[in-house]
Design a protein around this motif. Structure first.
Motif, PDB file in Angstrom:
ATOM      1  N   GLY A  68      76.771  79.216  61.704  1.00  0.00           N
ATOM      2  CA  GLY A  68      77.199  79.234  63.101  1.00  0.00           C
ATOM      3  C   GLY A  68      77.109  80.629  63.692  1.00  0.00           C
ATOM      4  O   GLY A  68      76.631  80.820  64.813  1.00  0.00           O
ATOM      5  N   ARG A  69      77.534  81.637  62.934  1.00  0.00           N
ATOM      6  CA  ARG A  69      77.423  83.030  63.404  1.00  0.00           C
ATOM      7  C   ARG A  69      75.962  83.440  63.579  1.00  0.00           C
ATOM      8  O   ARG A  69      75.602  84.129  64.536  1.00  0.00           O
ATOM      9  N   LEU A  70      75.108  83.006  62.653  1.00  0.00           N
ATOM     10  CA  LEU A  70      73.680  83.300  62.764  1.00  0.00           C
ATOM     11  C   LEU A  70      73.100  82.684  64.033  1.00  0.00           C
ATOM     12  O   LEU A  70      72.352  83.341  64.765  1.00  0.00           O
ATOM     13  N   LEU A  71      73.442  81.435  64.320  1.00  0.00           N
ATOM     14  CA  LEU A  71      72.965  80.794  65.548  1.00  0.00           C
ATOM     15  C   LEU A  71      73.475  81.530  66.779  1.00  0.00           C
ATOM     16  O   LEU A  71      72.720  81.802  67.713  1.00  0.00           O
ATOM     17  N   THR A  72      74.759  81.858  66.779  1.00  0.00           N
ATOM     18  CA  THR A  72      75.336  82.571  67.928  1.00  0.00           C
ATOM     19  C   THR A  72      74.614  83.892  68.141  1.00  0.00           C
ATOM     20  O   THR A  72      74.253  84.241  69.269  1.00  0.00           O
ATOM     21  N   HIS A  73      74.373  84.625  67.059  1.00  0.00           N
ATOM     22  CA  HIS A  73      73.664  85.900  67.158  1.00  0.00           C
ATOM     23  C   HIS A  73      72.244  85.684  67.692  1.00  0.00           C
ATOM     24  O   HIS A  73      71.758  86.446  68.531  1.00  0.00           O
ATOM     25  N   SER A  74      71.570  84.632  67.223  1.00  0.00           N
ATOM     26  CA  SER A  74      70.205  84.339  67.658  1.00  0.00           C
ATOM     27  C   SER A  74      70.135  84.016  69.149  1.00  0.00           C
ATOM     28  O   SER A  74      69.141  84.313  69.805  1.00  0.00           O
ATOM     29  N   PHE A  75      71.195  83.422  69.674  1.00  0.00           N
ATOM     30  CA  PHE A  75      71.218  83.068  71.089  1.00  0.00           C
ATOM     31  C   PHE A  75      71.888  84.138  71.956  1.00  0.00           C
ATOM     32  O   PHE A  75      72.056  83.951  73.155  1.00  0.00           O
ATOM     33  N   ALA A  76      72.242  85.268  71.372  1.00  0.00           N
ATOM     34  CA  ALA A  76      72.981  86.311  72.102  1.00  0.00           C
ATOM     35  C   ALA A  76      72.205  86.866  73.290  1.00  0.00           C
ATOM     36  O   ALA A  76      72.807  87.337  74.257  1.00  0.00           O
ATOM     37  N   SER A  77      70.884  86.806  73.255  1.00  0.00           N
ATOM     38  CA  SER A  77      70.108  87.335  74.377  1.00  0.00           C
ATOM     39  C   SER A  77      70.230  86.470  75.627  1.00  0.00           C
ATOM     40  O   SER A  77      69.871  86.900  76.717  1.00  0.00           O
ATOM     41  N   ILE A  78      70.745  85.257  75.462  1.00  0.00           N
ATOM     42  CA  ILE A  78      70.984  84.392  76.619  1.00  0.00           C
ATOM     43  C   ILE A  78      72.374  84.737  77.137  1.00  0.00           C
ATOM     44  O   ILE A  78      73.380  84.337  76.580  1.00  0.00           O
ATOM     45  N   LYS A  79      72.418  85.510  78.182  1.00  0.00           N
ATOM     46  CA  LYS A  79      73.665  86.091  78.666  1.00  0.00           C
ATOM     47  C   LYS A  79      74.685  85.076  79.166  1.00  0.00           C
ATOM     48  O   LYS A  79      75.851  85.368  79.277  1.00  0.00           O
ATOM     49  N   ALA A  80      74.243  83.868  79.463  1.00  0.00           N
ATOM     50  CA  ALA A  80      75.127  82.890  80.090  1.00  0.00           C
ATOM     51  C   ALA A  80      75.927  82.055  79.092  1.00  0.00           C
ATOM     52  O   ALA A  80      76.603  81.120  79.483  1.00  0.00           O
TER      53      ALA A  80
END
Length: 135
Positions: A68-80
């Motif tokens: 879950g943390r890996l996914l969150t980090h991967s999507f971090a560039s999506i600011k919204a």
């Protein structure tokens, strides 16, 4: 393939319910992140206009949280990004199958398609979405 019968449901909701995944590039990017980043057995996923769900095998709650943390980090560039994280841990085959069906039928329930297989941004689609570089 793992012998674990435990699965974890991970979700990301987009802040203010902005439909950012209507952008084909972002939807494709999300699918690539999910498919290539899943070190666990991927059971189902869907990228909806304003949220996504990923269902995967997890040996333990710690394994689920790590992915879950890996996914969150991967999507971090999506600011919204609004709320995100592991939403449920499922232990019984019937509840795993029910959740898989819920995920893959999500686009049908919201009127985006008539059958789960028609929706490109889902594990139900038989079509592997090409990268934009290949178009």
């Amino acid at each position: 393939m793992t012998t674990s019968s435990t699965a974890a449901l991970y979700s990301i909701n987009i802040g203010d319910e902005k439909p950012i995944f209507l952008d084909r590039y972002l939807a494709e990017r999300a699918c690539i992140i999910i498919r290539t980043g899943c070190a666990r057995e991927l059971l189902a996923f869907v990228v909806m206009p304003d949220h996504l769900h990923v269902l995967f095998r997890a040996d333990s709650i710690d394994t689920a949280r790590d992915y879950g943390r890996l996914l969150t980090h991967s999507f971090a560039s999506i600011k919204a990004i609004g709320s995100h994280g592991i939403k449920d841990i499922l232990s019984f085959p019937a509840e795993i199958e029910k959740t898989k069906k819920y995920i893959e039928e999500n686009p049908v329930r919201t009127g985006l398609c008539k059958t789960p297989e028609e929706y490109l941004w889902s594990s139900a689609s038989p079509i592997e979405v090409p990268s934009f570089g290949a178009l």
